[in-house]
Design an enzyme around this catalytic site. Structure first.
Site, PDB file in Angstrom:
ATOM      1  CB  SER A  83      -0.891   0.034   1.267  1.00 28.00           C
ATOM      2  OG  SER A  83      -1.849   1.138   1.301  1.00 28.00           O
ATOM      3  CB  THR A  84       1.428   3.825   2.185  1.00 32.66           C
ATOM      4  OG1 THR A  84      -0.097   4.213   2.655  1.00 32.66           O
ATOM      5  CG2 THR A  84       1.987   5.371   2.390  1.00 32.66           C
ATOM      6  CG  HIS A 111      -4.562  -0.817  -0.453  1.00 31.56           C
ATOM      7  ND1 HIS A 111      -3.923  -0.966   0.897  1.00 31.56           N
ATOM      8  CD2 HIS A 111      -5.101  -2.045  -0.903  1.00 31.56           C
ATOM      9  CE1 HIS A 111      -4.408  -2.075   1.391  1.00 31.56           C
ATOM     10  NE2 HIS A 111      -4.931  -2.794   0.363  1.00 31.56           N
ATOM     11  CG  MET A 139      -1.895   3.374   7.421  1.00 29.15           C
ATOM     12  SD  MET A 139      -2.694   5.068   7.088  1.00 29.15           S
ATOM     13  CE  MET A 139      -1.075   5.944   6.582  1.00 29.15           C
ATOM     14  CG  ASP A 192      -6.061  -5.389   2.882  1.00 30.44           C
ATOM     15  OD1 ASP A 192      -6.687  -6.478   3.141  1.00 30.44           O
ATOM     16  OD2 ASP A 192      -5.876  -5.034   1.599  1.00 30.44           O
TER      17      ASP A 192
END
Length: 388
Positions: A195-196, A222, A321, A324
């Site tokens: 993600s991030t 994401h 972050m 998940d």
């Protein structure tokens, strides 16, 4: 306000060539406690001048909301200068929804931007403030944690050492290799969740993998629609493997990376075609509800993989972050998968890997720069088996 209170405030600079967007972004910042608008600028040149003035006055800018497309000096050029002159300043790109804007945004993420937000699209200013505020709060928590850690340690902490925003405790670092961990004799698929900080991390990993890896890679990053397609295209140009945004009912082939499209879950299905081998597995797309507020979701993909691939799976959880992917890894571990997590020190945000590490589900926690080599080593037996 006393000095201690003022020092706790994050100072944000808004850079956009459109007055309306500057106003909307300022309204968003005003709704977030602990952040103040330190100034605005219509282009990169003036933004850099504002930052220099602020630094000279001892009021350094902590956060820049940076428009991707501007006259005189655009977002990419401005970002590169900010990263060189002010490495402690977080930069969040403000992107439009055109293909050109998406392409520039992905390039900015690859070059060190913390994250991005899309330009307001809601029907009202109030709706825009709510949508943008929810996204910005998550990004700002990262900066807040980083600043507090710096104040405790008395020195600058690079983004790569920013832990998950929900914790400031000294997390127990997992061993590099879990005691008793054994690599699988065969790998049939690689599953990656990120993600991030993901675009930058993926650029460190995928281009280093061999073109004859021998297995498919299923990947969740994401991102919203359009941006995942742009990311896949960018990675495809840099990689020996074929990289594409996954399509519904697309055959899963070796040496191909399938990126989950923004706004849809990626799953694995059996082929229903009469012309296919009954064992042929396909990519499937689902519009089922978000999981952990994410669609695509790593958990959804990993649970699906667990259904069809048994234990011959290499799972990789990288910077991001939230949590998940943790429950998805748990499902895969029940089938006997092997799991790699990105080490805390090399994550932009040690959230998703931390959840897996602290649940005792990671077999190895390794630095970003070694992940590609380790993936290659673990899957090498599969390539040897395929040749024989």
């Amino acid at each position: 306000m006393d000095a201690r209170e003022d020092n706790a405030i994050l100072r944000a600079l808004i850079v956009d060539d459109t007055v309306v967007y500057r106003k909307i972004l300022a309204d968003v910042i005003h709704t977030i406690p602990g952040v103040q608008v330190a100034g605005t600028a219509p282009n990169g040149k003036l933004a850099l001048a504002r930052m220099e003035q602020a630094a000279s006055a001892g009021q350094a800018i902590d956060l820049v909301l940076l428009d991707v497309e501007m006259p005189e000096m655009g977002g990419l050029e401005t970002l590169e200068i900010i990263r060189k002159r002010y490495p402690e300043t977080g930069v969040i790109m403000v992107s439009g929804v055109s293909k050109a804007a998406a392409r520039s945004t992905v390039q900015a993420l690859e070059r060190g931007a913390l994250d991005f937000i899309r330009k307001p699209e809601g029907a009202s200013t109030e709706e825009n403030v709510i949508l943008l505020g929810n996204h910005l709060r998550s990004c700002i928590r990262i900066l807040t944690v980083r600043r507090r850690l710096r104040s405790l340690g008395g020195q600058a902490i690079p983004y790569a050492k920013t832990p998950a925003p929900e914790t400031l405790r000294h997390a127990t670092k997992p061993p590099t290799l879990r005691a008793g961990a054994r690599t699988p004799p065969r790998v049939d698929v690689i599953a990656i969740g990120v993600s991030t900080g993901g675009p930058n991390a993926l650029c460190e990993v995928l281009p280093l993998l061999p073109g004859d890896l021998g297995v498919p890679i299923l990947l969740v990053q994401h991102m919203p629609p359009l941006f995942t397609l742009t990311l896949a295209d960018a990675l495809n140009k840099k990689s020996k493997l074929a990289v594409c945004e996954a399509r519904d009912n697309q055959r899963l082939e070796p040496n191909t990376v399938y990126v989950a499209p923004g706004g849809r879950h990626l799953v694995v299905r059996r082929s229903l075609s009469a012309t296919d081998n009954p064992a042929q597995l396909m990519a499937g797309l689902s519009d089922s509800p978000p999981v952990h507020s994410c669609r695509p979701s790593v958990d959804v993909l990993f649970h699906s993989i667990a259904t069809y691939y048994a234990g011959n799976v290499l799972a990789v959880i990288m910077t991001g972050m939230g949590s998940d992917g943790c429950e998805g890894v748990r499902a895969l571990k029940r089938k006997g998968c092997y799991c790699i997590t990105q080490s805390e020190a090399t994550c932009v945000v040690y959230g998703m890997p931390q959840a897996v590490d602290e649940a005792g589900l990671s077999d190895e926690s390794i630095p970003l720069k070694k992940i590609a080599l380790r993936i290659d080593e673990i899957t090498r037996n599969s390539r040897t088996h395929a040749r024989t």
